[in-house]
Design a protein around this motif. Structure first.
Motif: not given
Length: 482
Positions: A384-389
């Protein structure tokens, strides 16, 4: 501030920093319009433009390419309008190429033509494009100024820009003027601005309060080591609100200790407190956004110096958690000071611990300067964090806490050694080392970042950088949505 609001801004600043000079006559002049477009938008718009404008843009070679612009003269020969090219209008650096390239003066976005840049991105990108570290070398000119109508979105963009610029300032300041004490003063400014409580444990008091690893690394320096702590509770956060702990590595200069670095390796070691600077930037954004959490910020601040009492290769150091660290190399000091801070953070049983550190060269070898390495116990959170970044153009990349590699940091005379048995998987070894000091069931994110731009891009000059704090803020807002 180079974004001029029609109403007074209430955005808070995370640290004291020098503001760029505003042109005193800017508010009195009529603002010059800026039309924003990408290549596709320009191709569609060009045939509708007046022939003189179309011919001029063709003459100067303007095509709508990202980070390009064209100055179009008016009938009186003065600057009449500006055409600006962007990669896409939602990019956080959409307008960053303009403030220091356009002539000084006041500008306004022309929404009647071309693309519309959202208010948050407009404020953020303009302020970041205006940034220059001018503590020692004055600016040659004032940046151009942008007029925006005040709104919550503009205020949010300005708050993010202020946090990023303050983070850059902390990293860019030479170690002579940014030692452990000065870093504590910066944290105290952040605390005062947001109504947080500040305290620090300094020097020999670290031993009394059971922070022996922080003391061991910093004891050889003439500037006393310390643990800096901020505590804050949002207006909507009661005693049962989730506790968020942010930990930042604050090695204000790293000689490598007795395993001394070479000249090339030591040249930029003023940036080894980049984790602490980013932690303060993120904390300021959390408090400015008034997230419904109880916030704890921990910064072990030291200088890894050389003297007769410096800690040595082969020493065994007891930590706050009771584990004994064998020192394989004194240049792997960041994980040693973080061990005490992470153990202390875990004692409060927070909902989440985030640590940020310029920890390993291995992470830079694997991912380069622009991609911080993310380690998480939960793969879904990491994804989720990779996608958000990627969505926010503030990237980070997931790397594994590969448990079989723990054998590489086993010690024959202590519980754990601060260096791996080989140069392989150095960033993973460092993350696994830190995991020993985080409780087994504790939710934890470890971010190994560079905190530095090694090449200049629009809005991102060479030097100190804030990395992942916009992404982390957005994630925390989703996680702790009221």
């Amino acid at each position: 501030m180079t974004v001029l609001l029609q109403k007074t801004s209430t955005a808070k600043t995370p640290t004291k920093r020098r503001s760029s000079k505003a042109a005193s006559t800017a508010a009195a002049q009529a603002p010059t319009p800026i039309t924003v477009m990408d290549r596709a938008a320009f191709q569609a718009l060009a045939p509708t433009l007046p022939a003189a404008t179309r011919n001029w843009l063709a003459t100067v070679g303007f095509t709508g390419a990202a980070d390009s612009h064209a100055l179009v003269p008016g009938a009186d020969g003065k600057l009449g309008e500006v055409f600006a090219g962007v990669a896409h209008a939602a990019h956080p650096f959409a307008l960053s190429a303009l403030p220091q390239a356009l002539p000084e003066g006041l500008y306004v976005l022309n929404d009647a033509l071309g693309l519309t840049v959202a208010a948050e991105q407009a404020a953020l990108s303009w302020e970041l494009g205006s940034y220059q570290f001018d503590l020692y070398k004055p600016r040659r000119r004032a940046p151009a100024q942008l007029q925006l109508s005040t709104s919550p979105e503009v205020q949010r963009g300005l708050a993010q820009a202020t946090a990023i610029c303050a983070t850059r300032d902390l990293v860019n300041t030479p170690a002579e003027h940014m030692g452990p004490e000065e870093l504590a003063q910066a944290a105290q400014i952040v605390a005062k601005q947001h109504g947080a409580k500040f305290k620090q444990i300094v020097g020999e008091a670290l031993l009394k309060h059971n922070f022996p690893a922080i003391h061991a690394v910093g004891r050889a320096a003439t500037r006393a080591p310390r643990l800096i702590e901020l505590n804050w509770s949002g207006a909507k956060a009661g005693a049962k609100a989730p506790l968020l702990s942010i930990v930042g590595k604050g090695v204000c200069f790293d000689t490598g200790g007795l395993d001394i670095k070479g000249a090339e390796g030591m040249r930029q070691m003023k940036k080894d407190m980049g984790g602490a600077a980013n932690a303060l930037g993120l904390a300021a954004l959390v408090m400015a956004a008034k997230l419904p959490v109880r916030l704890q910020v921990l910064i072990p601040a030291v200088e890894n110096a050389i003297a007769g009492n410096a800690y040595r290769p082969g020493d065994v150091i007891k930590t706050r958690k009771g584990l004994h660290i064998e020192i394989g190399n004194t240049d792997a000091e960041g994980r040693v000071v973080l061990s005490d801070a992470l153990a202390y953070a875990s004692e409060g049983q927070p909902d989440l611990i985030i640590d940020m550190a310029t920890l390993t060269g291995a992470a830079r070898v694997a991912l380069g300067a622009q991609l911080p390495a993310l380690f998480s116990k939960h793969h879904d959170t990491a994804r989720d964090l990779v996608d958000l970044g990627l969505k926010l153009d503030d990237p980070l990349w997931h790397m594994p806490l590969w448990a079989p590699y723990k054998s590489g940091i086993e010690s024959t005379i202590g519980d754990i050694v601060n260096t791996g048995k080989s140069a392989l998987a150095g960033a993973i070894n460092a993350a696994l080392f830190l995991e020993y000091f985080v409780d087994e069931n504790q939710d934890w994110l470890h971010i190994d970042l560079f905190a530095w731009n090694d090449v200049a891009r629009a809005g991102r000059p060479i030097g100190g950088e804030a990395q992942t704090i916009r992404t982390l803020l957005s994630y925390l807002e989703q996680r702790y949505a009221a």
